[in-house]
Write a protein that holds these residues in place. Structure first.
Motif, PDB file in Angstrom:
ATOM      1  N   ALA A 143       0.816  -1.220   0.000  1.00 42.16           N
ATOM      2  CA  ALA A 143       0.000   0.000   0.000  1.00 42.16           C
ATOM      3  C   ALA A 143       0.846   1.266   0.000  1.00 42.16           C
ATOM      4  CB  ALA A 143      -0.968   0.021   1.179  1.00 42.16           C
ATOM      5  N   GLY A 144       2.146   1.115  -0.195  1.00 39.74           N
ATOM      6  CA  GLY A 144       3.000   2.290  -0.298  1.00 39.74           C
ATOM      7  C   GLY A 144       2.945   2.877  -1.707  1.00 39.74           C
ATOM      8  N   THR A 145       3.730   3.915  -1.945  1.00 38.14           N
ATOM      9  CA  THR A 145       3.736   4.573  -3.260  1.00 38.14           C
ATOM     10  C   THR A 145       5.175   4.741  -3.751  1.00 38.14           C
ATOM     11  OG1 THR A 145       3.792   6.796  -2.309  1.00 38.14           O
ATOM     12  CG2 THR A 145       1.631   5.851  -2.771  1.00 38.14           C
ATOM     13  N   ILE A 146       5.295   4.662  -5.061  1.00 34.69           N
ATOM     14  CA  ILE A 146       6.561   4.950  -5.751  1.00 34.69           C
ATOM     15  C   ILE A 146       6.242   5.899  -6.889  1.00 34.69           C
ATOM     16  CG2 ILE A 146       8.488   3.998  -7.073  1.00 34.69           C
ATOM     17  CD1 ILE A 146       8.022   1.341  -5.659  1.00 34.69           C
ATOM     18  N   SER A 147       7.003   6.966  -7.009  1.00 36.82           N
ATOM     19  CA  SER A 147       6.774   7.912  -8.098  1.00 36.82           C
ATOM     20  C   SER A 147       8.082   8.186  -8.833  1.00 36.82           C
ATOM     21  CB  SER A 147       6.192   9.228  -7.558  1.00 36.82           C
ATOM     22  OG  SER A 147       7.092   9.826  -6.640  1.00 36.82           O
ATOM     23  N   VAL A 148       7.959   8.377 -10.141  1.00 36.81           N
ATOM     24  CA  VAL A 148       9.105   8.713 -10.991  1.00 36.81           C
ATOM     25  C   VAL A 148       8.840  10.091 -11.578  1.00 36.81           C
ATOM     26  CG1 VAL A 148      10.540   8.024 -12.937  1.00 36.81           C
ATOM     27  CG2 VAL A 148       9.426   6.273 -11.519  1.00 36.81           C
ATOM     28  N   THR A 149       9.752  11.023 -11.371  1.00 36.88           N
ATOM     29  CA  THR A 149       9.583  12.393 -11.860  1.00 36.88           C
ATOM     30  C   THR A 149      10.758  12.772 -12.753  1.00 36.88           C
ATOM     31  OG1 THR A 149      10.759  13.423 -10.000  1.00 36.88           O
ATOM     32  CG2 THR A 149       8.407  13.004  -9.713  1.00 36.88           C
TER      33      THR A 149
END
Length: 447
Positions: free
Chosen positions: A357-363
């Protein structure tokens, strides 16, 4: 004779001898010039006194009669031959007594004898030059010898003191060099704990600091080499042991060589192959022999493709993977295969350390002539004491060495070398319990 101290001492000695010799030579010449000047002034003074005495004599006696004894006395006193002629040029006095009454003709100039109060010429005075052209007067010879002895002994003492000081200074200057030489020999024998204790702030001090820094780097590199050998042995031992165990079990008939056994053997072989490939790739990257096929690439498309390949793993952990990339990003000059490998490695690393339920983001965003890409997760974070070592080969925050959480420990090292091979940099920022942010830069493609 080939030592630096001997050559330095001889060089200083030559400079000192030339310098002191030049000073002594010009000082002696100047002193002799002053002595000769004094001699000329002395001779002129003598001649003036004799002229004055003669003019007074002529005034008192009304002529030159009886002047011969006085001229003879002056000749003996001054060690000169003195000749006096009257107005007609006839010799009226000769200190040697040879030309009395004769008409005197001489090549050397004479001086006219006249009363100080009149311009009438009473006669002509002739004085022979000094019997010794170099030292015309005994007191002057004493001065010559005294000056010569003083300059000679003074010069020898100056040279002796200068050589002594040169010897001491050369030893002091070369002392740290000798220390460096001895320490280098110990370092060459494998004792990387050697350091030079020298606190001078000059060039030699900088050399000592550079040497200590090099020794520290070598010691660290040697320690990393030993760790790498131990780590490689450890990483190879487990799959090899598993392979050997499966093969022995099949040979002994404990298990049958069915599809499950073959699949297990294939997994262990694949793990070995992956580890060897990673080591080879890391070796090429560190030696600068890694070949890159760099082209203008749409980084947004590359990020999207990489994220698509990771969707099955992301879905398995119920983690949200988002992409935050602005429209119309400039193309970057990269090897898309290598940078895709970096992205996959960073995302996989984030997956391992991010709970369900965590998050990973690529910017991605533009920073001048560079494009900055970040992979951010909300995972467990990295302890502060581990951040400085996170890119070291085989280093893992999880000391248990479980592959499920630690991997082989080469992924981040390879990622760092690949980014540096493109001319960029990779950094990490993290806080325990709040997540981690990996950021790397890539060069923007020029039109």
């Amino acid at each position: 004779m080939h030592s630096l101290q001997f050559r330095l001492f001889m060089a200083f000695t030559l400079v000192i001898i030339v310098t002191v010799g030049s000073i002594l030579f010009f000082t002696y010449r100047s002193a002799m010039a002053e002595v000769h000047g004094f001699e000329k002034r002395l001779e002129m003074g003598r001649a003036k006194r004799i002229e004055l005495e003669l003019s007074h004599y002529h005034y008192r006696q009304g002529g030159w009669e009886g002047i011969q004894p006085f001229v003879a006395q002056w000749g003996n006193l001054y060690e000169r031959r003195i000749i006096l002629t009257d107005q007609a040029g006839t010799v009226v006095a000769d200190s040697d007594g040879e030309l009395l009454g004769e008409l005197y003709q001489s090549d050397m100039p004479g001086t006219h004898v006249s009363p100080p109060w009149e311009s009438e010429v009473l006669g002509t005075l002739y004085m022979s030059p000094s019997p010794s052209p170099e030292i015309p007067f005994p007191p002057l010879s004493v001065i010559y010898m005294a000056v010569g002895r003083f300059l000679l002994w003074g010069g020898l003492m100056a040279i002796a003191f200068a050589l002594l000081i040169t010897f001491l200074l050369s030893r002091r200057i070369l002392a740290p060099i000798k220390t460096l030489t001895q320490t280098t020999r110990q370092l060459g024998k494998g004792d990387f704990s050697q350091r030079v204790k020298f606190k001078d702030k000059g060039e030699v001090g900088e050399l000592a600091q550079a040497f200590n820094s090099m020794a520290s780097d070598l010691e660290r590199a040697e320690q990393l080499r030993r760790n790498m050998v131990a780590d490689v042995a450890h990483e190879l031992r487990t799959p090899l042991s598993n392979l050997k165990g499966y093969l022995e079990a099949v040979r002994d008939g404990v298990i049958k060589p069915d599809a499950n056994a073959i699949r297990s053997l294939d997994e262990e072989a694949s793990l070995l192959s992956r580890l060897v490939d990673d080591l080879q790739e890391l070796s090429l990257a560190e030696s600068g022999e890694l070949k890159l096929d760099c082209r203008a690439t749409d980084i947004a498309e590359l990020i999207s493709q990489t994220a698509d390949t990771m969707q099955r793993q992301v879905a398995a952990k119920e983690i949200s993977l988002s992409i935050d990339v602005p429209d119309k990003l400039p193309a970057v000059h990269i090897d898309s295969h290598r940078i895709g490998e970096v992205l996959r490695n960073l995302i996989e690393n984030a997956l391992v350390h991010t709970s369900n339920a965590g998050t990973i983001s690529v910017t991605a965003r533009v920073q001048g002539e560079w494009l900055e890409v970040s992979v951010i997760d909300t995972g467990e974070g990295i302890p502060a004491e581990d951040l400085s070592n996170i890119f070291e080969r085989f280093y893992r925050v999880d000391k248990s060495r479980a592959r499920a959480t630690g991997g082989s420990g080469l992924g981040l090292t390879i990622a760092k070398r690949l980014i540096e091979a493109h001319g960029g940099q990779i950094e990490v920022a993290s806080q325990t319990g709040q997540g981690t942010r990996f950021t790397f830069t890539l060069p923007v493609a020029k039109p």
